[in-house]
Design a protein around this motif. Structure first.
Motif, PDB file in Angstrom:
ATOM      1  N   PHE A 214       7.552   7.383  -5.767  1.00  0.00           N
ATOM      2  CA  PHE A 214       7.080   7.228  -7.141  1.00  0.00           C
ATOM      3  C   PHE A 214       7.944   6.226  -7.898  1.00  0.00           C
ATOM      4  CE2 PHE A 214       7.302   8.380 -11.636  1.00  0.00           C
ATOM      5  CZ  PHE A 214       5.965   8.330 -11.985  1.00  0.00           C
ATOM      6  N   LEU A 215       9.256   6.301  -7.697  1.00  0.00           N
ATOM      7  CA  LEU A 215      10.164   5.376  -8.366  1.00  0.00           C
ATOM      8  C   LEU A 215       9.921   3.942  -7.909  1.00  0.00           C
ATOM      9  CD1 LEU A 215      13.477   7.458  -8.221  1.00  0.00           C
ATOM     10  CD2 LEU A 215      11.977   7.115 -10.186  1.00  0.00           C
ATOM     11  N   LEU A 216       9.720   3.759  -6.603  1.00  0.00           N
ATOM     12  CA  LEU A 216       9.466   2.416  -6.072  1.00  0.00           C
ATOM     13  C   LEU A 216       8.162   1.859  -6.635  1.00  0.00           C
ATOM     14  CD1 LEU A 216      10.035   0.052  -4.173  1.00  0.00           C
ATOM     15  CD2 LEU A 216       8.872   1.333  -2.349  1.00  0.00           C
ATOM     16  N   GLY A 217       7.103   2.651  -6.578  1.00  0.00           N
ATOM     17  CA  GLY A 217       5.817   2.196  -7.097  1.00  0.00           C
ATOM     18  C   GLY A 217       5.880   1.890  -8.577  1.00  0.00           C
TER      19      GLY A 217
ATOM     20  N   VAL B 238      -1.756  -8.022  -9.869  1.00  0.00           N
ATOM     21  CA  VAL B 238      -1.693  -7.519  -8.490  1.00  0.00           C
ATOM     22  C   VAL B 238      -0.516  -6.560  -8.323  1.00  0.00           C
ATOM     23  CG1 VAL B 238      -1.278  -8.167  -6.092  1.00  0.00           C
ATOM     24  CG2 VAL B 238      -2.878  -9.493  -7.475  1.00  0.00           C
ATOM     25  N   LEU B 239       0.657  -6.966  -8.795  1.00  0.00           N
ATOM     26  CA  LEU B 239       1.837  -6.107  -8.679  1.00  0.00           C
ATOM     27  C   LEU B 239       1.646  -4.795  -9.447  1.00  0.00           C
ATOM     28  CD1 LEU B 239       4.761  -8.686  -9.064  1.00  0.00           C
ATOM     29  CD2 LEU B 239       4.035  -7.495  -6.981  1.00  0.00           C
ATOM     30  N   ALA B 240       1.055  -4.872 -10.643  1.00  0.00           N
ATOM     31  CA  ALA B 240       0.845  -3.668 -11.444  1.00  0.00           C
ATOM     32  C   ALA B 240      -0.071  -2.686 -10.726  1.00  0.00           C
ATOM     33  CB  ALA B 240       0.264  -4.042 -12.805  1.00  0.00           C
ATOM     34  N   VAL B 241      -1.167  -3.184 -10.162  1.00  0.00           N
ATOM     35  CA  VAL B 241      -2.117  -2.305  -9.477  1.00  0.00           C
ATOM     36  C   VAL B 241      -1.511  -1.734  -8.200  1.00  0.00           C
ATOM     37  CG1 VAL B 241      -4.327  -2.214  -8.279  1.00  0.00           C
ATOM     38  CG2 VAL B 241      -4.143  -3.418 -10.463  1.00  0.00           C
ATOM     39  N   VAL B 242      -0.856  -2.580  -7.408  1.00  0.00           N
ATOM     40  CA  VAL B 242      -0.219  -2.096  -6.181  1.00  0.00           C
ATOM     41  C   VAL B 242       0.834  -1.046  -6.515  1.00  0.00           C
ATOM     42  CG1 VAL B 242       1.290  -2.742  -4.255  1.00  0.00           C
ATOM     43  CG2 VAL B 242      -0.674  -4.178  -4.840  1.00  0.00           C
TER      44      VAL B 242
ATOM     45  N   LYS C 231       0.120   7.680  -5.367  1.00  0.00           N
ATOM     46  CA  LYS C 231       0.087   8.310  -4.042  1.00  0.00           C
ATOM     47  C   LYS C 231       1.259   9.264  -3.876  1.00  0.00           C
ATOM     48  CE  LYS C 231      -0.077   7.284   0.897  1.00  0.00           C
ATOM     49  NZ  LYS C 231      -0.078   6.213   1.936  1.00  0.00           N
ATOM     50  N   ALA C 232       2.447   8.814  -4.265  1.00  0.00           N
ATOM     51  CA  ALA C 232       3.627   9.671  -4.179  1.00  0.00           C
ATOM     52  C   ALA C 232       3.501  10.866  -5.108  1.00  0.00           C
ATOM     53  CB  ALA C 232       4.882   8.872  -4.515  1.00  0.00           C
TER      54      ALA C 232
END
Length: 311
Positions: free
Chosen positions: A123-126, A283-287, A294-295
């Motif tokens: 979650f932190l990475l995303g 793109v970065l925001a959505v990814v 997901k996390a």
């Protein structure tokens, strides 16, 4: 996920919530934002009480529950919306929507501080990836403003207002997840919170901008009806049906569709100009949001977020 009873409400809620960000721009064009917020919830409030009645949810609250409703109303239906409406005076509506897609970040931080919920590394990475993406979008918005270097009456002020609105909404989300809030049917808590918010909005608008204006533009009132009934009340049962059918984790992916619709409308109707920087940021925001959601779904975080708490 692909059955009609899932995909139809999923698409409807995402599309409606995504459109509300642009509709707000018509509510602040020549009309004080404070009065537009009041008009919206003055119409939505009785409709939400009717929803609670027909859903056969208890409407009688005890004293601690009323105190919680007052706090939720103050932070959500007053502070949050007043800040958001004013933020859209200076920042493209789709960008504000993108910023609010990161609401899950302060939610997680406050839940860790006040409720003790742990946050996973994924979650932190995303979240970090999404924040970088949104930062690219905000940097472009800042550069596109001719007075970008001055915070006051420009995009800088809008960004600050939006961030404060996010914090206000997050406080409302977290405090309603305490044991008192969990004991109250969500629709009932939100109906009472909205009522208390309407009272505060009325007082705030009257004190800060004077007597209520009565716009003669039919489009303005059509926007009020859309935001109040379609954007809040109609989507509420659709949202909770999705939660029951596919779970809160999968339902949260609806925020990505919301952002996509909001940015599409800003491109078509607000003349938002895309660049290599903004495309990369999107793109970065959505990814990042996908990774974080997901996390968060795997962790099964239990902070409830209703359709009525969207914009």
């Amino acid at each position: 996920m692909l059955s009609p009873k899932v995909i139809v409400p999923f698409l409807l809620t995402g599309t409606i919530w995504g459109s509300t960000w642009f509709v707000i721009t018509g509510q602040i064009d020549g009309v004080p934002a404070a009065w537009s917020v009041f008009y919206r919830f003055a119409l939505a409030c009785p409709a939400l009480f009717l929803v609670a009645y027909f859903m056969k949810r208890r409407l009688k609250l005890n004293r601690p529950e009323h105190m919680l409703a007052i706090l939720v109303g103050l932070f959500q239906f007053s502070g949050n919306f007043l800040l958001v409406y004013n933020a859209e005076l200076y920042v493209t509506s789709g960008i504000v929507a993108m910023m609010f897609a990161l609401l899950m970040v302060p939610n997680a931080i406050f839940a860790r501080i006040f409720i003790g919920e742990r946050v996973q590394g994924g979650f932190l990475l995303g979240s970090a990836v999404a924040i970088v993406g949104v930062s690219f979008l905000l940097w472009h918005e800042w550069q596109a403003n001719p007075d970008a270097g001055v915070i006051g009456g420009n995009v800088g002020l809008g960004i600050v207002l939006a961030m404060l609105g996010i914090l206000s909404a997050s406080v409302a989300n977290v405090i309603q997840a305490n044991p008192t809030g969990r004991a109250v049917p969500m629709v009932s808590l939100l109906a009472w919170a909205m009522l208390y918010g309407v009272v505060f909005d009325l007082g705030f608008a009257w004190v800060t901008v004077g007597p209520p204006p009565v716009p003669g533009n039919p489009g303005y009132w059509a926007g009020i009806v859309y935001l109040a009934l379609i954007g809040s009340v109609v989507t509420f049962p659709l949202h909770y049906n999705l939660v029951r059918e596919i779970g809160a984790g999968r339902t949260a992916y609806n925020s990505i569709l919301t952002v996509a619709v909001a940015m599409t409308l800003s491109t078509l109707l607000e003349d938002y100009r895309w660049t290599a920087l903004t495309a990369l940021g999107m793109v970065l925001a959505v990814v990042g949001m996908v990774l974080a959601l997901k996390a968060r779904r795997q962790k099964a975080v239990q902070i409830q977020q209703s359709g009525a708490l969207r914009h």
